[in-house]
Scaffold this active site. Sequence first.
Site: not given
Ligand code: ZN
Length: 270
Positions: A137-138, A141, A199
């Site tokens: 997830h990070e 980003h 997100e």
């Molecule tokens: Zn996030």
Amino acid sequence: MKYFNFLSLILAGFLMVQCATVPVTGRKQLSTVSNDEIIPMSFTQYEQVIKEAKLSDDKEQTAMIKRVGSRIQKAVELYAAEQGFSDALRGFNWEFNLIDNDSTVNAWCMPGGKVAFYTGIMPICKDETGVAVVMGHEVAHAVASHGRERMSQGMMAQLGLGSLQVAMGSNPTGTQELLMQSIGAGTQLGMLKFSRTHESEADKIGLIFMAIAGYNPEAAPKFWERMSAGSGGQAPPEWQSTHPSHETRISDLNAQLPKAREYYNKYKRN
Ligand SMILES: [Zn+2]
């Protein structure tokens, strides 16, 4: 009025030029700052954070962060080559560290692939696959340049249309703080730090990264269930309107699981 229209036209032209496309999702994003500018700045900033922080002395957990990080990195590189967006990774120099801070339930990845986990998020990760959920997830980003996009937006809002170089020259501390806020490190809100669009995008892309890295993507909705339980199901009030609720996020992740499972089975290690 005429003057205003003329200005709008210039601004629209400027914004059209200053746009980038997010890999995987194809969304157009504002980009007044280039990777060539923001990545070196991130490296300097990261070095500073790591120098000032106390790194975890838990050898096992530290090794796990580095192992998951390097598996996710390989997955990202493989997927980028396959999908034709390797250019988005130019200038990256990956690094993964675990910071000893039990009260910070957070992790982030700077432009250029510099990752920090805080020990406070480890109990919610629970195991290596849980770490891979957060890592995927990070890193998503960063690959989707969300930090760069927010930096571009922040510079427009706070510093006018100036370039990063000009901003650094006139207000280095403010510009560095803006970078930390833009990657979600300058907040106590933990994982609740980007907009709904960012997100959702990071969830979607991160799921693919973890699956290719050989981690079962079914762990992702489970991680967010634990996160939801850990925060008592509550998001801080100011984020309620812009941040996806845990329920939405979990149901979206479940909807994306079949696609992620295909990647998981395709790249599964025997
Ligand atoms: Zn996030």
